[in-house]
Design an enzyme around this catalytic site. Structure first.
Site, PDB file in Angstrom:
ATOM      1  N   GLY A 254      47.444  25.649  42.066  1.00 43.24           N
ATOM      2  CA  GLY A 254      46.711  24.382  41.933  1.00 43.24           C
ATOM      3  C   GLY A 254      46.353  24.102  40.492  1.00 43.24           C
ATOM      4  N   GLY A 482      46.477  31.416  45.629  1.00 43.33           N
ATOM      5  CA  GLY A 482      47.330  32.414  45.013  1.00 43.33           C
ATOM      6  C   GLY A 482      46.571  33.528  44.305  1.00 43.33           C
ATOM      7  N   ASN A 658      39.070  43.311  41.666  1.00 47.23           N
ATOM      8  CA  ASN A 658      40.369  43.889  42.033  1.00 47.23           C
ATOM      9  C   ASN A 658      41.217  43.961  40.774  1.00 47.23           C
ATOM     10  OD1 ASN A 658      43.189  44.020  42.759  1.00 47.23           O
ATOM     11  ND2 ASN A 658      42.589  43.570  44.861  1.00 47.23           N
ATOM     12  N   LYS A 660      44.158  44.597  40.208  1.00 45.25           N
ATOM     13  CA  LYS A 660      45.512  44.057  40.259  1.00 45.25           C
ATOM     14  C   LYS A 660      45.501  42.518  40.235  1.00 45.25           C
ATOM     15  CE  LYS A 660      49.695  44.962  42.907  1.00 45.25           C
ATOM     16  NZ  LYS A 660      50.210  45.774  44.019  1.00 45.25           N
ATOM     17  N   THR A 661      44.708  41.922  41.108  1.00 47.92           N
ATOM     18  CA  THR A 661      44.689  40.458  41.141  1.00 47.92           C
ATOM     19  C   THR A 661      44.021  39.893  39.887  1.00 47.92           C
ATOM     20  OG1 THR A 661      42.680  40.501  42.477  1.00 47.92           O
ATOM     21  CG2 THR A 661      44.758  40.293  43.656  1.00 47.92           C
ATOM     22  N   GLY A 728      33.793  35.273  36.419  1.00 45.75           N
ATOM     23  CA  GLY A 728      34.913  34.358  36.656  1.00 45.75           C
ATOM     24  C   GLY A 728      36.071  34.637  35.722  1.00 45.75           C
ATOM     25  N   GLY A 730      39.463  32.957  36.357  1.00 42.08           N
ATOM     26  CA  GLY A 730      40.611  32.081  36.606  1.00 42.08           C
ATOM     27  C   GLY A 730      41.100  31.328  35.390  1.00 42.08           C
ATOM     28  N   GLU A 731      40.217  31.001  34.480  1.00 44.55           N
ATOM     29  CA  GLU A 731      40.601  30.111  33.387  1.00 44.55           C
ATOM     30  C   GLU A 731      40.589  30.737  32.000  1.00 44.55           C
ATOM     31  OE1 GLU A 731      39.162  25.829  34.671  1.00 44.55           O
ATOM     32  OE2 GLU A 731      37.909  27.403  35.476  1.00 44.55           O
TER      33      GLU A 731
HETATM   34 MO1  MOS Z   1      40.437  24.350  37.629  1.00 46.96          MO
HETATM   35  S1  MOS Z   1      41.139  23.423  36.013  1.00 46.96           S
HETATM   36  O1  MOS Z   1      38.832  24.480  37.551  1.00 46.96           O
HETATM   37  O2  MOS Z   1      41.298  24.357  38.997  1.00 46.96           O
END
Ligand code: MOS
Length: 766
Positions: A254, A482, A658, A660-661, A728, A730-731
């Site tokens: 996404g 994902g 985790n 790995k992830t 966090g 993810g980014e």
């Molecule tokens: Mo995001 S750019 O917070 O999916």
């Protein structure tokens, strides 16, 4: 809604599963094809849809010739603004109300004769087969009365207006007189940077399967936020919230592009309503470019002043970005510049210009991904002027408090991240002089840059059920696109309840589950973990109470005296028993607790209270993930070809759930950053606003051959103010990447490229 305090750290809950590189639980389903994505739901009687896109940037539609399309065998309907059922228009966007921000654009698709951007859907064909739908869509002939439109970003830079901040995204800021301090600084740089528009290219293009049953709507959608989507659909189709069900257990990437509600989803549901058939609308790759927003381009200025010792006296960072007339919004391009360097004078300013193009939308680290490119390139240039190692310059300016306002950092280990990274990467082998390192005919360069992304938290609702067979079921309407969310939350629950990882099952991705935040802003794991830990604590208390009522050997009165381990509750160094034994004696099949799982008004009030607390917390603390990106490039001196040959990311991301992830997330961000730096660029025709390369042949994402092995290391120190110490991940991985590459290219060649992407023509001398 129970408001949770930051719960205990992983060590306290045993740490048996948290931190381990456990394979993701959905791996087998994904690799065998058993996992079903939005465009894979079979319905008897399923019809297929294809969109028709406008080919002009601003116009009124004067007529739509659908005759040829309707004659294609298998066509069920051709819907345009002339015959589509009416929808409620999208709600007015208010920056104070997050739930109004969910609509990707303000256009009432197929409900208006107005065209607002080149590519806007103006018709949809529904047919018995996908081929028939696409063939017929190509035969639809809209006629337009064109209107003037402004579409060229760089030509309209001067019309940009200052952008205000909101709850989540700060606007500009000012401390001292930075312009004067730059002008009088012994050493300074004053530089202009540009970044192009970028588009989302998730493996799974956006897709929807929509089915009506009377006035009830079920939607399988590739969304990052089932709750926002459900609310939006209820509003647009004027049906009760409970009449909409959104199902999205698997989403093929996404990155922000599936956070808002875009045309394809609305039109699929509309087409299903109009035809009385379940409808599948899977966007083509081109369809994603035409109907889903991408990252804004930017023009940035960074000016830095320093004394002869490399102590910053001034930092100026300004940006211009764009939105569409019909949607999109600001990006916090200067956000990291509030936090990274201890300058006494700081000026930050963000401006935005509105154009006749599709809305921009978040794309992995909106703001910081491009903001760190400019800031961290400029810092590297300043280091060159000062004759200082670029890491040393950063360390001399590492703040102990937040530079812009003196707030405390909840946690900051940037020094440690650089030290660890430099050691593992072998930074000391770098000879500082540009062009001084070679490998055969290749020019070799090494570059660094800082990664930074703020840390956030939202309210999440969960239920936890413990069954007599000792298994645990977690139900939470969170999103998996994902990253491995089910695996991570199962690890957390297993440790909190003292059960094996394999005893925990997680249900997610369905709007019938307790509402949770969508996947975005790098905040889902921490948000859900907070409620899950609170629920686990509550469950422990309920089980203890049940045990005591039924004559258990557990005599402890206070839950604190009892440990959850080995599949049950045990007094520290004392008696205890398994959950199975307790439930069996009580004659209970299961015991279930909920945290914040209310709906309706209670949920809204709880949510508001929770967010109030989060925002208050943000007034006290600056919370973030950060890190140091190290890269090595090889540049062909004749062709200017740049190859990234080594990468190491050293991160301070709080607790790693985790191994790995987490490494995958950070690596994925770096790969995306390599594309941003070297090859990706959306080309917009300045005459008519049409995207010229809406496909993977013309828009170059990195492939395996472009990506070297990526070494990831992290400090694994919990943030004391966040649930489980999570900040966090993810980014943060994408941030700093483009600057590290630009800095390495400069080190290799002596060429400074300030305009992304760093293509061959920009690397070669004049
Ligand atoms: Mo995001 S750019 O917070 O999916």
């Amino acid at each position: 809604m129970t408001v949770t305090e930051a719960p205990s750290l992983p060590r306290d809950i045993g740490g048996k599963n948290v931190g381990r590189p456990i394979d993701r639980v959905d791996g087998p389903a994904k690799t065998t094809g058993a996992a079903r994505y939005a465009a894979e739901y079979p319905y008897p009687d399923l019809a297929h849809a294809a969109l028709v896109h406008a080919t002009v940037s601003r116009a009124r539609i004067t007529a739509v010739d659908t005759a040829a399309a309707r004659e294609v065998p298998g066509v069920i309907a051709v819907l345009t603004h002339e015959n589509a059922p009416a929808l409620k228009p999208p709600p007015a966007v208010s920056p104070l109300n997050l739930s109004t921000l969910v609509s990707g654009t303000s256009v009432n698709y197929l409900g208006t004769d107005e065209v607002h951007w080149n590519g806007q859907p103006v018709a949809v064909v529904v047919a018995e087969s996908l081929d028939a739908a696409r063939e017929a869509a190509a035969l639809v002939r809209p006629a337009y009365a064109e209107l003037p439109a402004i579409v060229d970003f760089t030509a309209h830079e001067d019309e940009a207006a200052p952008q205000k901040g909101n709850m989540i995204m700060p606007g500009g800021a000012r401390k001292g007189d930075a312009e004067a301090a730059v002008a009088t600084a012994p050493v300074s740089v004053d530089l202009r940077f540009t970044t192009p528009p970028y588009n989302h290219n998730a493996i799974e293009p956006h897709a929807t399967t929509a089915a009506w049953d009377g006035d009830r709507l079920t939607v399988h959608d590739s969304t990052q936020n089932i709750d926002w989507l459900r609310r939006h659909l209820a509003l647009r189709f004027a049906i009760p919230l409970d009449a909409v069900r959104v199902i999205a257990p698997y989403v093929g990437g996404g990155f922000g592009g599936k956070g808002m509600v875009w045309a394809g989803t609305i039109i699929a549901a509309l087409a299903a309503r109009a035809t009385g058939r379940p409808v599948r609308l899977a966007l083509t790759r081109e369809g994603v470019y035409r109907t889903v927003g991408g990252r804004t381009p930017s023009i940035q200025r960074v000016a830095l002043g320093a004394d002869a010792d490399g102590r910053l006296t001034a930092l100026v960072h300004t940006s211009v970005t764009r939105r569409g007339h019909v949607g999109g919004g600001p990006e916090q391009v200067t956000s990291q510049s509030r936090h990274l360097y201890d300058a006494p004078n700081i000026l930050l300013e963000q401006k935005i210009v509105e154009l006749g193009l599709l809305s921009n939308t978040p794309m992995r680290a909106p703001g910081e991904s491009i903001g760190t490119f400019a800031l961290e390139s400029a810092v590297d240039e300043l280091a060159g002027r000062l004759g200082l190692d670029p890491i040393e310059l950063r360390m001399r300016n590492e703040p102990s408090r937040n530079p812009i306002d003196g707030k405390r950092f909840s946690h900051r280990m940037l020094r440690e991240a650089y030290a660890l990274g430099a050691e593992r990467f072998g930074w000391s082998a770098r000879t500082p002089e540009p062009g001084s390192m070679r490998d055969g005919r290749w020019l070799v360069g090494m570059g660094v840059a800082t990664a930074y992304h703020p840390s956030l938290q939202f309210a999440a609702n969960v239920t936890v059920r413990l069954s007599a067979d000792g298994t645990v079921l977690i139900r939470c309407g969170m999103q998996e696109m994902g990253m491995g969310v089910a695996t991570a939350q199962a690890q957390i629950a297993a440790d909190a309840l003292g059960v094996p990882f394999t005893a925990v099952r997680v249900e997610y991705g369905d709007s019938t589950l307790p509402v949770a935040p969508g996947a975005g802003g790098s905040m889902q794991t921490a948000s859900v973990a907070a409620s899950l830990l609170a629920a686990s604590e509550k469950l422990k208390r309920s089980v203890l109470a049940l045990a005591r009522r039924t004559g258990s050997p557990l005599r402890a009165r206070r839950p604190e005296a009892v440990e959850a381990r080995d599949g049950g509750l045990w007094e520290k160094a004392g008696p205890g028993e398994t959950y199975a034994a307790i439930l069996a004696r009580a004659g209970r099949e299961h015991i279930e607790v909920a945290v914040g799982a209310d709906r309706g008004v209670g949920a809204a009030v709880g949510q508001a209270r929770f967010m109030g607390k989060v925002l208050l917390d943000r007034r006290r603390w600056v919370k973030a993930a950060c890190g140091a990106q190290f890269c090595e490039v090889r540049v062909d001196p004749d062709t200017g070809e740049v190859r990234v040959s080594r990468w190491l990311g050293s991160f301070d991301v709080g607790t790693v759930v985790n191994a790995k992830t987490a490494a995958s997330q950070l690596r994925g961000g770096i790969v995306m950053g390599i594309g941003m730096a070297l090859s990706e660029e959306t080309l917009v025709d300045p005459r008519n606003g049409r995207i010229m390369n809406p496909n993977l042949a013309g828009y170059h994402v990195p492939v395996h051959a472009d990506v070297p092995p990526i070494d990831i290391c992290y400090l694994d120190e919990p943030d004391p103010t966040m649930p489980l110490g999570l900040v966090g991940i993810g980014e943060v991985g994408i941030t700093g990447v483009a600057a590290a590459i630009a800095n390495a290219v400069h080190h290799a060649t002596g060429r400074r490229v300030r305009d992304l992407p760093i293509t061959l023509d920009r690397v070669l001398p004049g």
